[in-house]
Design an enzyme around this catalytic site. Structure first.
Site, mmCIF file in Angstrom:
data_model
loop_
_atom_site.group_PDB
_atom_site.id
_atom_site.type_symbol
_atom_site.label_atom_id
_atom_site.label_comp_id
_atom_site.label_asym_id
_atom_site.label_seq_id
_atom_site.Cartn_x
_atom_site.Cartn_y
_atom_site.Cartn_z
ATOM 1 N N HIS B 57 0.828 -1.207 0.000
ATOM 2 C CA HIS B 57 0.000 0.000 0.000
ATOM 3 C C HIS B 57 0.862 1.255 0.000
ATOM 4 O O HIS B 57 0.360 2.339 0.294
ATOM 5 C CB HIS B 57 -0.895 0.045 1.239
ATOM 6 C CG HIS B 57 -1.689 -1.193 1.468
ATOM 7 N ND1 HIS B 57 -2.540 -1.698 0.523
ATOM 8 C CD2 HIS B 57 -1.771 -2.023 2.528
ATOM 9 C CE1 HIS B 57 -3.111 -2.803 0.996
ATOM 10 N NE2 HIS B 57 -2.655 -3.022 2.196
ATOM 11 N N HIS B 215 -6.564 -4.483 -1.233
ATOM 12 C CA HIS B 215 -5.719 -5.680 -1.242
ATOM 13 C C HIS B 215 -5.780 -6.387 -2.579
ATOM 14 O O HIS B 215 -5.594 -7.601 -2.654
ATOM 15 C CB HIS B 215 -6.122 -6.617 -0.103
ATOM 16 C CG HIS B 215 -5.867 -6.020 1.240
ATOM 17 N ND1 HIS B 215 -6.769 -5.175 1.842
ATOM 18 C CD2 HIS B 215 -4.796 -6.099 2.065
ATOM 19 C CE1 HIS B 215 -6.258 -4.771 2.992
ATOM 20 N NE2 HIS B 215 -5.081 -5.314 3.154
#
Ligand code: ADP
Ligand code: ADP
Ligand code: MG
Ligand code: MG
Ligand code: MG
Ligand code: MG
Lengths: 210, 329, 329, 210
Positions: B57, B215
């Protein structure tokens, strides 16, 4: 009943079965999770395997605790905290439990309870618990009816497999798959599958070791 | 899979080494267990903000460690929550007498691992759970996911901690920001987890995954590929239904790229979203456009809105000096 | 082609509108002809820095307009140099008595269009040509290309202009930075120009384009796909041969993403490049890692090195407040 | 010789030929340039077409200047500055030149000289000049040998085509393709191809208009 099998033997059997089903497991978590479950488990297993000779020498409570701590600090993810909590709790319970078959089932029961508590989940939510709980129920029935170890292990394998398969049509309400809602139906849960593979591999070892 | 890497399983370590060298003026990276912390710990008691989550991320969270924001961050493996020992070590290394506030994105893995760490930590501690993804209903069985709104919580609470607010106040502030923040994202492509080596899912050219997390997973629904106007509208309308801002409300509008979307397109998304709100009499008072909460090399974006008041504006504007967000100093 | 857009031919205008709203505190975007300029023009004579180039490299150049850097930037169509009337209007709008310095990347289109603008501009003006791409020999028939080193020239000269240096001094400084800056890039994929709708070129899974510019074009050579270590080594060695820094030299190390490369990989590239230089006794004195000079959605990166001295360090560190680069204020 | 054809007629013919060869031209600039040449030209053409009725009414010098200014301010890129400079210069030259065939060739010659000067380039560098210069040489020869307009236009078309084709095996030394070095050999230059298509379309119009 003689149930003493070396932890290293179990680890090897588990490593092998996960290798054999690697693509399948990876795809299950890719389909309705985030694709890391196989790698997470394998990272944990690798760490345990590095320690396997010292694990073999430990008493059961220490070995279980050590396994739990290792999984907890190497796996990460939902499964890391759940399996970590499971084994740490089993280690604690083992300290006060006779390690005969009934006692081992009690220890496993404590582990499953820890997963339920940590995950705030129960059977029917499309998680590893859909394998772990039916397996426990089967083991407890075997204790009550005094099954042979062979019988107990075979029922365990059947129960785990049925439980695992039951996740296919479930609507997930815990874990990542829950975010997909209806789109997750039709897929088996990755954690349910790996739990079943692991339980089944251990049962095979117990049977062969008799 | 075409990626710049040596081995998939050394990528994280090497990347973190690079991060530590590049930002050696403000952070230190520890390796066993792995966490990143501020180089300079306050010499007076100050609530320590600790966050973390799976890697993939970037710049979240390590890129937000520094003055005015996080004290420490624990990167897990790609899309895998970090482990309790990382969180514990991180918390202990930055705690300096005023307690620890964990900022946790609401995912089973993150929540449970942070829970274990919190149980183990001796110092006083509290947790703010970020759950800003309004593509999920408010009563979702696990609660909503934490997505791009997380950095807004980290920035605003980070400023408050820097100014000396205590643990309870920081937690209350974090929960206020969470209540006033809503996000939703979409993806035009999957991403590829280095260790897996192929895309997590396939998607047709005429399809869009609507309501994705961070994700690299599929969204809530597949919708037909459409103009940016049509797609962004779906994001803003869902946010609007959730936050129901009134005319005159000031907002922070954050357009986040998921990793492989050109900045030019993100500003187009900003334009569409900004006009949506302006037409309703909402004032775009602060803005942030860029790749801040990514999903590796996913093509897509999310829209985040935070309802502002004078308190939040002042805290948002307060000086911050991290690898990925810097102003006022 | 999967992109977030309405129509390929409205993308630029809409994106620039979004940019203008998002950064309304620091810039103003004019539309006919199209340019972006600082909101606040200095009230004393100050050399006006004007740059520009094709779109598709965002945040370059509009993202670098603001205090301490550019005064105005002219975005052309994607990968197409802007037109002289844009440059002329931009220059006239920011010129305030100390002349105009054009910062131009060395491409035929940019050079010729800026030349025409310079011929038409009545105010005193000069040009700095950036030609930092050392994948080309120094005696290349058109000179080397200007790539990611451009922002370093813009930052350093921008700081000098802000401090009041005159046009000749700014030009000389820009040329000094150019001499001391070298870049080289590689690409793992092509990019897709929105108006064309399909990738500019195809490349096999086991191939890398080595020595690419920033217009999504092929590189000087195709090399076999290899580890990041091997690939980055080729970039740093070429830079090393060109700049020949001595042990003890301080450098600015800039790793630039071409648009679709995850930050995690860029920090890995930084790690490899940093260690290369450190092993030679070179000091990584300043660093910059991120997507700054992009080629739309290309996967790839470039390495840029600038040899620093006290003058350049002070100017690099001077306050800057633009959409994409901000510190010290 | 009667050479008066409306600018709008030429623009339509050019638009049509570029449409017919759109994919080919786009691919040429994608192969060794940056893929925008077709779009750049079309943007310029669209702007001219919007103005075509007023262009038709203008005197030649004004029309040429106006075309140059329009191309310069709408196209961008290398070709925008080159074609812009070309037409602006032709407009200037036209002011002092009689617009008979020889005069028109002189005007064109001034335009080509402007391209050479602006681009610091000459024949043999794999650019539009490899079309523009042979075309000029052919036109000048036609003036000298007093060719019929038909002959002149046909030689022009042949010369332009040969020039365009000659770029295929050249090593580029100007423009973007130069960055590719040897890799650019074997590809025709996009600007050479569009210049040839444009000259050829105009020649066709002149022939038909006789
Ligand atoms: N709350 C929960 N209770 C029990 N099991 C869970 C829970 N959440 C997730 N799981 C199990 O964990 C598995 C996913 O593990 P893994 O992929 O390693 O972690 P993550 O979901 O963090 O990526 C799921 O397939 C599911 O079986
Ligand atoms: N220096 C130059 N002299 C003459 N023609 C040139 C020069 N540089 C480029 N060209 C021509 O311009 C064409 C490219 O135009 P275009 O693609 O529109 O612009 P850009 O190269 O800026 O993308 C090339 O194919 C070539 O014919
Ligand atoms: Mg997973
Ligand atoms: Mg995970
Ligand atoms: Mg171009
Ligand atoms: Mg081109």
């Amino acid at each position: 009943m003689n149930m003493t099998i070396a932890i290293s033997t179990c680890l090897n059997a588990i490593t092998l079965t996960l290798q054999q089903h690697a693509d399948e497991v990876a795809e299950l978590d890719q389909a309705i999770g985030d694709g890391d479950h196989l790698v997470n488990l394998q990272r944990g297993l690798t760490a345990l395997t590095q320690d396997s000779s010292s694990l073999d020498k430990m008493a059961l409570p220490e070995a279980l605790s050590k396994i739990g701590m290792t999984l907890m600090s190497t796996m990460g993810g939902a499964s890391g905290s759940l399996l970590g909590s499971m084994f740490v709790t089993m280690g604690k319970t083992a300290k006060n439990t006779l390690a005969d078959f009934a006692g081992l089932v009690d220890i496993y029961a404590a582990g499953v309870a820890a997963v339920k508590a940590r995950g705030k989940a129960d059977i029917g939510e499309k998680t590893m618990l859909d394998t772990l709980i039916p397996a426990l129920v089967s083991l407890q029935a075997s204790v009550r009816s005094n099954d042979s170890l062979m019988q107990a292990m075979q029922s365990l394998q059947q129960a785990a497999e049925q439980g695992m398969l039951s996740t296919k049509d479930m609507l997930p309400t815990k874990g990542r798959a829950s975010f997909l809602g209806e789109r997750a139906r039709g897929h088996i849960d990755a954690g349910a599958r790996t739990s079943q593979l692991i339980l089944s591999a251990i049962a095979d070892e117990v049977i062969q070791n008799q | 899979m075409k990626k710049l890497l040596n081995q998939p399983d050394t990528l994280l370590t090497e990347s973190l080494q690079g991060f530590a060298i590049a930002h050696a003026d403000i952070v230190i990276a520890e390796t066993s267990p792995r966490f990143v912390r501020r180089k300079h710990i306050a010499n007076h008691p100050k609530v320590a903000l600790v966050s973390g989550g799976g890697a993939g991320h970037e710049p979240l969270h390590a890129g937000f460690v520094g003055q005015g924001m996080l004290d420490a961050a624990c990167p897990g493996q790609v899309f895998t929550s970090p482990t309790p020992d990382q969180m514990l070590a991180a918390a202990e290394s930055v705690e300096n007498g005023a307690g620890v506030l964990f900022i946790v994105k609401n995912y089973a893995g993150d929540v449970m691992n942070f829970e274990i760490a919190a149980e183990m930590l001796e110092a006083e501690n509290a947790t703010v759970l970020v759950a800003d993804d309004v593509s999920l209903p408010a009563d979702h069985s696990t609660g909503r996911r934490g997505v791009a709104g997380t950095l807004i919580v980290e920035k605003i609470v980070g400023a408050a901690a820097e100014q000396g607010r205590d643990l309870a106040a920081c937690k209350a502030l974090g929960e206020k920001v969470c209540r006033q923040t809503a996000s939703m994202g979409l993806a035009l492509s999957s991403c590829t987890v280095p260790e897996v080596g192929k895309p997590t899912f396939t998607i047709a050219d005429n399809e869009v995954e609507m309501g994705v997390g961070i994700h690299g997973e599929r969204g809530r629904d597949i919708v037909p590929m459409a103009s940016a106007e049509t797609l962004v509208q779906q994001l803003t309308e869902t946010i609007d239904r959730d936050l129901s801002p009134q005319a005159g409300q000031k907002i922070l509008l954050h357009i986040n790229g998921l990793g492989a979307t050109p900045l030019m397109e993100l500003y187009l998304v900003f334009d569409i979203a900004a006009k949506y709100w302006q037409q309703k009499g909402i004032e775009i008072h602060r803005s942030l456009v860029g790749n801040y909460t990514t999903s590796l090399d996913m093509i897509g974006c999310s829209v985040t809105v935070t309802l502002l008041d004078e308190e939040l504006i002042a805290l948002w504007d307060a000086p911050v000096h991290t690898a990925a967000l810097r102003w006022g100093c």
